[in-house]
Structures are given as C-alpha cells and as structure tokens.
Design an enzyme around this catalytic site. Structure first.
Site, PDB file in Angstrom:
ATOM      1  CG  HIS A  55      -1.876   1.133   1.277  1.00  0.00           C
ATOM      2  ND1 HIS A  55      -3.025   1.171   0.526  1.00  0.00           N
ATOM      3  CD2 HIS A  55      -1.863   2.284   1.985  1.00  0.00           C
ATOM      4  CE1 HIS A  55      -3.675   2.289   0.768  1.00  0.00           C
ATOM      5  NE2 HIS A  55      -2.992   2.994   1.649  1.00  0.00           N
ATOM      6  CG  HIS A 104      -9.927   3.718   3.711  1.00  0.00           C
ATOM      7  ND1 HIS A 104     -10.434   3.838   4.987  1.00  0.00           N
ATOM      8  CD2 HIS A 104      -8.576   3.804   3.858  1.00  0.00           C
ATOM      9  CE1 HIS A 104      -9.437   4.003   5.854  1.00  0.00           C
ATOM     10  NE2 HIS A 104      -8.312   3.989   5.190  1.00  0.00           N
ATOM     11  CG  ASN A 105     -10.888  -0.668  -2.086  1.00  0.00           C
ATOM     12  OD1 ASN A 105     -11.583   0.347  -2.138  1.00  0.00           O
ATOM     13  ND2 ASN A 105     -10.065  -1.004  -3.064  1.00  0.00           N
ATOM     14  N   GLY A 548      -2.519   9.375  -7.778  1.00  0.00           N
ATOM     15  CA  GLY A 548      -3.612   8.438  -7.544  1.00  0.00           C
ATOM     16  C   GLY A 548      -3.208   7.376  -6.552  1.00  0.00           C
TER      17      GLY A 548
END
Length: 748
Positions: A55, A104-105, A548
């Site tokens: 991440h 923010h899955n 992004g």
C-alpha cells in the site's frame, strides 16, 4: 536509562524478529539487515514493514506506473505531478486546484462505517497538505450483488460513514458512482476523491529542509486504532477473519478534522509552515521518513513527546498507529510561538517532537534509548521493486469469443428492465444522505454527468469570478475484464466525456487502480495492460495523470474482483453560468445524437441484466472522436448553443433518453434510423445526447461538422412520455416509478 536498543540490536544479530507477522518476506527482511549493517530494532522493523508494504511502497506497481511519467503529455496547466500528496493544476485567474482519489477498500469491508468515514478523512488531509482548502468530495463505490446479504450489511454502513464524515466537515459530495456486481462480494471498493483550492503561488510540499527547524505533531492524539492498517488490511488477500482485523481499522473524528482544516489554512496564511505532511497510512513512520527524505536528510524525534490516548502503547505501536486527524509540520524555531498560538486558537493540540538535522539519519529515542537510527530514504523511497511475472489469463481468448445472445422483441419491457436494474436505477437513496449543496458553491451535482463548483466565494479575499471546476469519476470492471487495455481507456473516455458535456474543458487525471493479488500472474497482466492503456490514452487526449492510488489484493482466496481502474477527470469552465445542465429542461427543444453507433454489446448492461452474461469485446475506443466531441461541447457551451446534454454510456441511448426525460419531467418524441435494438441499447463510446433550441440548431450542426462529429437529429422534447416512434411509448410517470423504487426496496 534503558539499554540503547540500536546498540543491543548490533550485539544480538541472531535474535528472531517477527517480520513475517508484519507482512515482510524473508528477502525483504534480509535487505533491511543489509541496509543497516545489523538486525533492525523492533521499532525499525515496524517502520520498514509499513513503509515497504504494498500500500505504501507500490513495490509491485512502480515498474508500470512510470509510464504515466514517460508518456505524459505536455501540459501548461500541471503545477505539481506525481510524487506528492496530490496533484495540482492551474485553473486560471491565479488559482489552482488540487485533487486526488484513493482507496479504503479493505477497511470498509471489515468495519463499513469507520472504514468509509476515515477514507474520506484521509483523502481530505492529502488535499490539506498541499496548502489548499478542501472544497468537495466524491466517491466511487462498488458492492457485491444488490440482493446479496453481505451487500445489505456493507452498503448502508459505507454510505453512512461517507455522509456523516463529509457532512460534518461541511464538504459537498458532488458526484461518484454506485455499482453492483457479484465479483465485489467480500471485496467492496470504496474510492474517495477530494478536490481543494489554493493560490497557485502558495503550494505546500512534504519536505523537511533546514537543520534546526522544529518538527511539530498537531491534531488528534495517537491511539491503538489503525495499527498496521496499511500493511495488515491493504497489502494482503482477505480471508474469513475480518473480526480479528478490526483493530487495524481507524476511527474518525470529523469535528477534529474540521478544526484541523481551519487551523492549517490560518497557519498557511501566516506563513509559518516550511513543510507539511498528513498522517495517513503508516502514521508517524510515513510522515517522519518522507519529510526527512525530501528535506535536508536527517531528523531527530523523541517518541515520548507524542501525545497518546493510551499510555500503554509501545514505541512500535506509536510508529504504526494510523489514528486519524493528525498532521506533521516543519517549522522555523522563530515561528514556533505563532504556530502554537494559532493551534491553541483552534483548540488543536500541538507538540514539538523533534527537529531537522543534516546527519542523513532518522534517529528516534524512547525513554532516553536510541530505538531508531536509519537512513530515511531507504524506508521512504528505496523499498523493494518487483517485476512480477504476468501473462494473459488462461481463459481470456474464450472469454472474448462473441456469443449471439437472443434479443427480445419487446423493447419497451427491455428498457424498463434495464432502467430499474440496480446499476442503472436512481441512486437518490444513496445521494440524498449526502449534503450536495453545503457552502452554496455547487452548481451541478448528482445525478448530473459531472459535479461542478464555482470558485469565486470559496476563499476569503478571492477576486470575484465566474470560473468553475468540474469533476467526474468513472470505471467499468466488466469492460476491463474483457480487455483491460481498452477498459482503462474507456473509463478515462467516459470521465473525460462527462466533464466535457457540462461545458468544462478536461485538464487532468487522477486514478484509483483496484485489482486482485499482484502475486497472481493473470492479475498482474490485467494491471499491466490497464496502466499501459491509461497512459497511452492520457497522452493522446493531452490530459496528464497527476497522481492516484493502487489497491491490490482485492480478492478472497483465489477469487479476484474484476480489474477496476477508476478514473477521475478535472476540468475548468470560464463561466459557470454557461454550464450545460443534464437532460431535457423544457419542451420544444431539438434533440440530436452526437457520434457513431455500432453493434457493440460486449460487457454491456443489457447482457449483464437480461442474460447475466459477460463475454465478447468491449466497445471500440476512439480517442480522436472523444476529443472532437469534447471540443464541440466546450465550444457550444461557451456560445450558448446547447440547452441540455447527457453522455451515452451504460445502457446506451435508451437509458440516456429515459434519464434525460426524468431530469425535469419533460417527455420526448424521437425517431430511429437503424436497427431499433442496436440504436437503443448499444454502448458505443464517444457519443452524447443534446437538446438544442430550434433557432440554434443550424449553427450547432455546423459546429459539429467543423469538428467532424456526426450529428443526427432525432426529434424534439415535449409531452409527458418518452415515445420512440414505431417502437415504444412509456409515460414519464412510469419511467420515474421504475427508476426510483429499486434501491429503497433493497435497502429500506
């Protein structure tokens, strides 16, 4: 005084460290030891584990993402590109806009309300850290099948979290998407976008120059929430253990964030900030390493000075905590009194926790012991880079084989079936929970094709102007599943078109790339193709990628989501009074279809809804046609030629006509010239529906011809029904009933 942890680490090279539990591979851990010349302390291991997580480090995507730079089109508008917290573009009149979208899955699956709320909070702080006032948010949401039990658990909480956080901040939610597909069950996508406004000569950057400058941590105190969130939740596949991962979900406090926004803006206005970074993923670890790496190269921090909500937290936990509403600033010693006074005015706690050095080392102490002594760039910028193997999925060729699906002869019933399907039905049940018009600068919002804001009254002391910005997000996982290269381009094309049909000129792009595990060569092929397609399309359209997010590991076990590149496009309009509203605004307008319609049903809503089928090829990408269409719409808006518009996308002309009628309750009568089924339900790209006043139609048609954009007269607006001559007739009342009842019936 405790024994020096760094010294002890050097003296005990064989002591086992829990690197695997923190998501690190053996070779990554070995590299840390090589960098340090010893084993890491537990605090150093905490830093490297989160900073080298997928991440935070983009270790599996870097080799592909560099195409956004190497293929970047020239852009006079681009002020800050990739590599900072958010991109910045010049929008004229001395103003700049900064915008970004992030995921923010995984947290939103574990704890829907807090996961989604803190997704909003995190992206807002990214915008704040550029020196801007956040002025609006958007969200692109994907859930499992609308009738699946887990969707009924996740969706209401996600919507609640977005609305409560954004509404409390006083930020309008001006657009986004809500999409349902069984592939997202267990792996919802919650992609949050924020846009901010600033003077173009007042951009702030994440840097820590100047030995002797102070490091200030301000905002909320640090607690145990979100510890390891970046590495635990976003950098691994999801199994059936979400309850155990709840501690890794952050807890948000929008009221503190609101104070933080106003405090930051006053700090910027007082010119007492040298560099600034928000604390999001990886918390203190990220802020300190990134600031130091981009500055003079060194920093000393006393972790005992970090304000805590839980006094039992160990140093490693302080470093990994992702507690929300926190910022870190670099401040000149002479400005500390003014900085602290402003923070006190806004009731924002602030503490000097260290200072900038020129040693080239990030040194941290705890109870007098040195617990961290590392070169900060090795954590922030020099993480592992993987050239993961990739190959086309084994079943891709079979998936792309066209299947002749039976076409219903009852096109009226087909239109109503699509219009009431979860993906095409009204999203008012969701958007009514968001405040779309707070601050009174929203001039377009859902269900318009793009959100639009006037900027004249956003900032204190702003020179009056009618200038505005428009934003849209789009993505189609089915298209990308069929062809990730074309699917990414179609996502960009639709967002670009949605901005253009409002009359705004597209300027720049942000993206959130949602995929399965990068360790799966088939998923990695999808990712590589999508990035290649998006980079190529941005170059052709002349819109640079400003930044992004990549979200990997969106899968449960071996079942990955459809590859889902979500693309956000920002545009600018000189005069918001000349914006083009969505749909048919009044009777007596001439209706025209712009663009060419082909027989294209691969990945279409018709195939999905009517046949539950996914196969064939997605619609053809024609970027030159998209440019021509955009040029026509921007010029037509400036000249006041168009009275209403709507892009054609999911569901084709049939859905565009129905939604245009529903916009103001005005019916329409149109005639088709080709196969009615193809004309109504094809999803060919580079098309738009426009309504033109009769006296302007000839001039509008000439404008289309000058840009080589096909313009077909279809009919005119009026009456209380949608009539396709010789094919179907449906009252506006029936259209509205079908369109609006689906989501309330599903989610109450």
């Amino acid at each position: 005084m405790n024994t020096d942890s760094v010294k002890r680490a050097a003296e005990t090279p064989d002591e086992a460290m829990p690197f695997a539990e923190l998501g690190m591979k053996q070779d990554e851990y070995d590299r840390v030891k090589e960098i340090l010349g010893r084993r890491p302390t537990s605090s150093e291991l905490a830093i490297y584990s989160v900073m080298w997580s997928e991440h935070c480090s983009y270790k599996s995507s870097k080799v592909h993402l560099k195409q956004f730079a190497t293929k970047a089109p020239e852009s006079e508008a681009l002020l800050v590109g990739m590599g900072e917290n958010a991109g910045v573009v010049d929008i004229g009149d001395g103003w700049a806009a900064t915008f970004k979208i992030e995921s923010h899955n995984h947290p939103s699956y574990v704890e829907p309300h807090q996961g989604a709320a803190t997704g909003v909070g995190g992206i807002v702080r990214d915008i704040m850290s550029m020196g801007a006032r956040p002025i609006a948010v958007m969200d692109a949401l994907r859930f499992g099948g609308a009738d699946q039990a887990d969707t009924r658990r996740v969706l209401p909480g996600v919507v609640e979290g977005i609305s409560s956080y954004g509404n409390c901040l006083g930020l309008p939610n001006i657009g986004g998407e809500v999409v349902f597909d069984p592939c997202y069950i267990g792996n919802p996508l919650v992609n949050a976008l924020c846009v901010g406004l600033l003077r173009k000569d007042q951009i702030k950057l994440a840097t820590a120059p100047g030995p002797g400058n102070k490091v200030v941590l301000f905002g909320a105190s640090t607690g145990p929430d979100g510890i390891g969130g970046a590495s635990v939740l976003a950098s691994a596949t999801f199994e059936d253990e979400s309850e155990a991962k709840r501690p890794a979900v952050q807890v948000g406090d929008p009221f503190m964030e609101k104070l933080l926004i106003e405090c930051c803006l006053e700090l910027y206005a007082a010119d007492v900030v040298v560099g600034i970074q928000d604390l999001g993923a990886a918390g203190v670890s990220c802020a300190t390493t990134e600031l130091a790496a981009k500055g003079t190269g060194g920093m000393h921090v006393d972790l005992n000075l970090v304000p805590l909500r839980d006094s039992s937290l160990r140093p490693e936990e302080i470093l990994m905590s992702e507690s929300q509403e926190r910022m870190m600033a670099v401040v000149s010693p002479s400005d500390i009194p003014a900085f602290m006074a402003i923070c006190e005015k806004w009731d924002v706690p602030a503490v000097v926790i260290g200072e900038v050095t020129d040693t080239g080392r990030l040194v941290m102490t705890w109870d007098g012991s040195v617990i961290v002594d590392i070169p900060p760039g090795t954590a922030a910028d020099e993480g592992p880079v993987y050239e993961r193997p990739f190959h086309e999925p084994a079943g891709q060729a079979a998936l792309n084989q066209a299947v002749d699906l039976p076409r219903s002869e009852d096109l009226r019933a087909t239109l109503l079936q699509l219009l009431g399907s979860p993906n095409l039905a009204s999203k008012e049940w969701v958007t009514s929970q968001y405040d779309r018009y707070v601050r009174s600068n929203t001039v377009l919002a859902q269900p318009a094709d793009a959100g639009m804001l006037r900027i004249s009254e956003v900032m204190d002391g702003a020179t009056p102007t009618n200038r505005g910005i428009a934003l849209a997000t789009d993505g189609n996982g089915r298209y990308a599943k069929l062809d990730p290269y074309a699917g990414a381009q179609l996502a960009l094309a639709e967002a670009y078109r949605n901005v253009a049909v409002t009359g705004a000129k597209p300027l720049a792009v942000t993206n959130c790339l949602n995929f399965g595990s990068p360790e799966d060569p088939e998923v990695m092929w999808q990712f590589a193709e999508a990035v290649r397609g998006l980079a190529d399309a941005c170059k052709t359209l002349g819109v640079p990628v400003t930044g992004g997010n990549v979200s990997f590991y969106n899968q449960t076990g071996t079942a990955a989501i459809h590859p889902t590149p979500v693309v956000g496009v920002l545009g600018v309009i000189d005069d918001v009074a000349k914006r083009v509203r969505s749909g048919f605004l009044e009777p007596g307008l001439r209706i025209a279809l712009l663009g060419e319609t082909r027989e294209e049903f691969g990945g279409s809503e018709w195939a999905h809804v009517v046949h539950s089928h996914l196969g064939g090829l997605p619609p053809e990408v024609d970027l030159v046609a998209e440019q021509g269409l955009a040029s026509v719409m921007v010029e037509a808006a400036a000249r006041g030629l168009v009275a209403g518009s709507h892009d054609l996308s999911d569901g084709g002309l049939a859905i565009a006509l129905a939604e245009a009628c529903l916009a103001r309750g005005v019916g329409a009568t149109v005639s088709l010239v080709g196969d009615p089924f193809v004309d109504l339900f094809s999803e060919s790209s580079a098309r738009a529906l426009v309504a033109v006043r009769p006296e302007a139609f000839e001039e509008f048609a000439a404008l289309c011809a000058s840009h080589e954009v096909p313009c077909y007269g279809l009919g005119e607006t009026g009456g209380d029904a949608l009539v396709v001559e010789g094919v179907l007739a449906i009252s506006v009342a029936e259209l509205r009933d079908t369109h609006t009842k689906t989501l309330p019936a599903l989610f109450g």
